[in-house]
Design a protein around this motif. Structure first.
Motif, PDB file in Angstrom:
ATOM      1  N   ARG A  32      -5.531  -0.126   2.973  1.00 18.16           N
ATOM      2  CA  ARG A  32      -5.373   1.114   1.899  1.00 18.16           C
ATOM      3  C   ARG A  32      -5.028   2.529   2.896  1.00 18.16           C
ATOM      4  NH1 ARG A  32     -10.495   4.476  -0.618  1.00 18.16           N
ATOM      5  NH2 ARG A  32      -9.296   5.782  -1.881  1.00 18.16           N
ATOM      6  N   ASN A  79      -5.961  -5.871  -1.838  1.00 16.59           N
ATOM      7  CA  ASN A  79      -4.544  -5.836  -1.836  1.00 16.59           C
ATOM      8  C   ASN A  79      -4.069  -7.073  -1.256  1.00 16.59           C
ATOM      9  OD1 ASN A  79      -1.791  -5.298  -1.640  1.00 16.59           O
ATOM     10  ND2 ASN A  79      -2.051  -3.171  -1.592  1.00 16.59           N
ATOM     11  N   PRO A 124       0.872  -1.192  -0.050  1.00 18.30           N
ATOM     12  CA  PRO A 124      -0.132   0.058  -0.006  1.00 18.30           C
ATOM     13  C   PRO A 124       0.856   1.293   0.100  1.00 18.30           C
ATOM     14  CG  PRO A 124      -0.815  -1.386   1.634  1.00 18.30           C
ATOM     15  CD  PRO A 124       0.586  -2.091   1.126  1.00 18.30           C
TER      16      PRO A 124
END
Length: 231
Positions: free
Chosen positions: A117, A111, A90
């Motif tokens: 995030r 992810n 990230p």
């Protein structure tokens, strides 16, 4: 010559203080349920990777960041000597003109490297001042109402800075409602009283509440105390 040397020596503490005050800093906050973000996490600023606190209902302590344009990355482990961070980790950019900032962390199952995030929120003092409120609406509904002496209206997925709701260190009335569209009726969110600290800035997130149509308002006071503690 001696007078000039004495003047330079006298000015050194002032220069050091100015440099200290101009350092770029960030604070971390976590949105989401408990354990929605894995722990521990390390913040890589292009030079070093350090472990960061992950407070959910508060802001972290202050962390220093290098100057200039940056790409920040979150890592699940510290880097070995000369190791390069995974490009899929990230990341978020910090513009050269951004001074202080907040780093907002939330869950990101898409992810696969690290399900988090990372978002950067500009907290530069020149446009977000003590006493003001920064509202972030992360939902698809509009929220608005009366907050002290201020009228608040925040469109879906937008942000707005609102001036101080009152002048002193005191309680004030809050009456908020939401609309699912411009033509829909207003539905109540809350009617309560909050406390105002003129020296603190406040970040407020409007988030969707699982299983409920009523959005939730989460408040994070940014107290200016140097140790980074909030009431």
């Amino acid at each position: 010559m001696r007078q000039l040397l004495a003047l330079l020596i006298a000015l050194l503490p002032l220069a050091s203080f100015a440099q200290e005050k101009s350092k770029r800093t960030c604070r971390v906050l976590v949105l989401g349920e408990n354990n929605s973000v894995p722990s521990p996490l390390y913040l890589y600023d292009g030079k070093v990777a350090r472990q960061i606190d992950l407070p959910r209902m508060n802001l972290s302590k202050f962390y220093e960041l290098p100057g200039g344009a940056l790409t920040l990355r979150l890592l699940k482990a510290p880097l070995a000597d000369k190791e390069v961070p995974d490009p899929a980790s990230p990341s978020a950019t910090v513009g050269e003109n951004i001074g202080a900032c907040y780093l907002m962390l939330s869950a990101d199952p898409s992810n696969k490297t690290l399900p988090v995030r990372l978002q950067v929120i500009d907290a530069s003092a020149e446009h977000f001042k003590p006493g003001q409120m920064l509202w972030y609406n992360l939902t698809g509904v509009e929220i608005g109402g009366q907050v002290g002496k201020q009228q608040v209206a925040v469109k879906p997925r937008s942000k707005v800075i609102v001036d101080a709701p009152t002048s002193g260190h005191e309680d004030y009335n809050v009456n908020l409602s939401y609309r699912t569209s411009e033509k829909s009726p207003a539905y109540p969110v809350c009617e309560t009283r909050w406390n105002h600290d003129p020296s603190a800035r406040t970040i407020l997130f409007i988030v969707a509440e699982p299983g409920s149509p009523i959005p939730r308002v989460m408040s994070f006071p940014d107290n200016p105390e140097p140790e980074g503690k909030n009431p």
